[in-house]
Design a protein around this motif. Structure first.
Motif, mmCIF file in Angstrom:
data_model
loop_
_atom_site.group_PDB
_atom_site.id
_atom_site.type_symbol
_atom_site.label_atom_id
_atom_site.label_comp_id
_atom_site.label_asym_id
_atom_site.label_seq_id
_atom_site.Cartn_x
_atom_site.Cartn_y
_atom_site.Cartn_z
ATOM 1 N N THR A 1 0.823 -1.215 0.000
ATOM 2 C CA THR A 1 0.000 0.000 0.000
ATOM 3 C C THR A 1 0.855 1.262 0.000
ATOM 4 O OG1 THR A 1 -0.158 0.035 2.426
ATOM 5 C CG2 THR A 1 -1.857 -1.192 1.215
ATOM 6 N N THR A 2 2.119 1.159 0.430
ATOM 7 C CA THR A 2 2.975 2.346 0.406
ATOM 8 C C THR A 2 3.222 2.806 -1.027
ATOM 9 O OG1 THR A 2 4.971 0.951 0.453
ATOM 10 C CG2 THR A 2 4.086 1.689 2.567
ATOM 11 N N GLN B 1 0.196 4.777 -1.848
ATOM 12 C CA GLN B 1 0.239 6.057 -1.147
ATOM 13 C C GLN B 1 1.147 7.052 -1.878
ATOM 14 O OE1 GLN B 1 1.146 5.485 3.072
ATOM 15 N NE2 GLN B 1 0.130 3.490 3.002
ATOM 16 N N ASN B 2 2.284 6.577 -2.343
ATOM 17 C CA ASN B 2 3.197 7.468 -3.063
ATOM 18 C C ASN B 2 2.635 7.867 -4.422
ATOM 19 O OD1 ASN B 2 5.980 7.877 -1.624
ATOM 20 N ND2 ASN B 2 5.390 5.762 -1.234
#
Length: 436
Positions: A65-66, A69-70
């Protein structure tokens, strides 16, 4: 009297007989059958286990999920400034309501409507977007490194499960074989060919065989439970099992080839190198932020029955604040990222050397066992067992050969598992499961 009593009992039995004919007894329940056989356990090979882990492991899903997010930050970085709408009404006779009229509003009151926009100077938006993209690229490599670590953990635990399964199979077969020896010993004792003390010794020795079986079964349950945690509990059934064997697969590549491959494929090194790129993009963005933006506003006014327009411009003069601190900080971040990338490259080479040494050492141990020690221990045990069952060898000689055989077999299986674990460590150090 006897006849009268018999007649009375017969009359009383008639209604009960009629009721039994109308409501016959239910058939007797069938005897309980044997336990319903359980469906065969789902057997999962190592590549399937890795696939399930990469697809269902919750820690990895959280790490992925990071990236999203980015990517959302990329969207924010690419946005343009919003225009500003402003308006006002002046000289209204709020405290003299009697003056409110169309003529008063047209000639005495003032109305303004403005629309402003900030023009970014120095390609700030493009630099923001590029810096965000570089951070996303570094994050992708970091997530790929998480996948690399997960694959190694799954492979390591899979080998542990294979070792436990192989140990269960061997200890159970060894126990069955020893039970036959115990039966023969009892026969010899009854025939007077063996003392009671020797019979008790051999029966007590069976305790070790039983303990080995229980310990191996416990190790297998624990290994499968730990492996299922990496796979995700919902992706593997309760009665699943591993598919495969402990085996020796030689690796022909040299350490230099493996080091070169690792420098090309290790995701943690790629993440460190992309962090350098991201730091440079951040430095360019801080340089662009040093330039001040231009604010432009168009204002429409209605006053004294006249409609007019005006343009307003504002530009901050960079006399004191020229973003010096942020520019200096990002330059130090570049240096920091470069040093970390160099350290990561050295760590990659160290990991390859360590893994290669462990692999070659484990390989030599396996080759020692396969070179004759396994066959020799089995042959020695078989000879001692044959001689003992026929009274040509002492009990101590037989028990010693049996103990040596069991220790040799367990150590050989452990050596194979250690080699397979070292091979997985080699793959982790290189960063790919395909070795040259």
């Amino acid at each position: 009297m006897k006849r009268a009593l018999s007649s009375a009992l017969a009359l009383l039995a008639i209604p009960a007989f009629a009721a039994a004919q109308q409501n016959p007894m239910p058939p007797a329940a069938p005897p309980p059958s044997a336990a319903t056989p359980q469906p065969p356990a789902a057997r999962i090979p190592i590549e399937e286990a890795i696939r399930l882990a990469l697809q269902h492991n919750h820690a990895l899903q959280a790490a992925r999920t990071t990236i999203l997010q980015n990517q959302a930050l990329e969207t924010s970085a690419n946005l343009r400034p919003n225009p500003v709408l402003s308006w006002d009404a002046q000289f209204l006779p709020i405290f003299q309501p009697g003056k409110f009229s169309g003529d008063y509003l047209d000639n005495q009151a003032q109305f303004d409507l403005g629309l402003g926009y900030t023009f970014e100077i120095g390609k700030k938006r493009q630099h923001r977007l590029q810096a965000a993209k570089d951070v996303t690229a570094a994050t992708r490599s970091t997530v790929a490194d998480n996948e690399r670590q997960l694959v190694f953990n799954v492979s390591q635990q899979f080998v542990a499960a294979l070792l436990a399964e192989s140990t269960v199979d061997f200890t159970q077969r060894d126990l069955d074989s020893f039970e036959k020896t115990v039966d023969i010993s009892e026969t010899r004792y009854k025939a007077g060919d063996m003392s009671e003390g020797d019979l008790l010794k051999i029966k007590l020795q069976m305790l070790q065989f039983q303990n080995d079986v229980f310990a191996a079964k416990l190790a297998k349950v624990q290994a499968l439970a730990s492996l299922r945690q990496f796979l995700g509990h919902e992706s593997a059934p309760d009665n699943y099992d591993v598919e495969g064997d402990l085996s020796y697969q030689p690796v022909r590549a040299g350490v230099d080839d493996l080091e070169a491959l690792a420098l090309r494929t290790r995701p943690d090194l790629q993440a460190a190198q992309r962090n350098v790129t991201a730091a440079r993009s951040a430095e360019l963005l801080s340089e662009a932020n040093r330039k001040r933006d231009l604010g432009v506003t168009f204002n429409y006014s209605h006053v004294a029955a006249t409609n007019t327009g005006a343009f307003f411009f504002n530009l901050q003069l960079p006399v004191f604040d020229r973003n010096q601190g942020e520019i200096a900080r990002t330059r130090f971040v570049i240096t920091q990222s470069q040093e970390l990338a160099s350290e990561t490259a050295q760590q990659v080479l160290t990991d390859v050397v360590d893994a290669y040494s462990a692999l070659r050492t484990s390989e030599q141990i396996v080759q020692l066992y396969q070179g004759g020690y396994v066959d020799q221990a089995k042959k020695s045990r078989d000879i001692s067992e044959y001689a003992y069952q026929r009274g040509a060898a002492s009990l101590l000689d037989y028990l010693d050969s049996e103990r040596t055989y069991r220790t040799n077999q367990l150590a050989y299986r452990q050596a194979l598992a250690t080699y397979m674990t070292a091979l997985e460590q080699m793959r982790q150090a290189v960063g790919t499961r395909t070795l040259p």
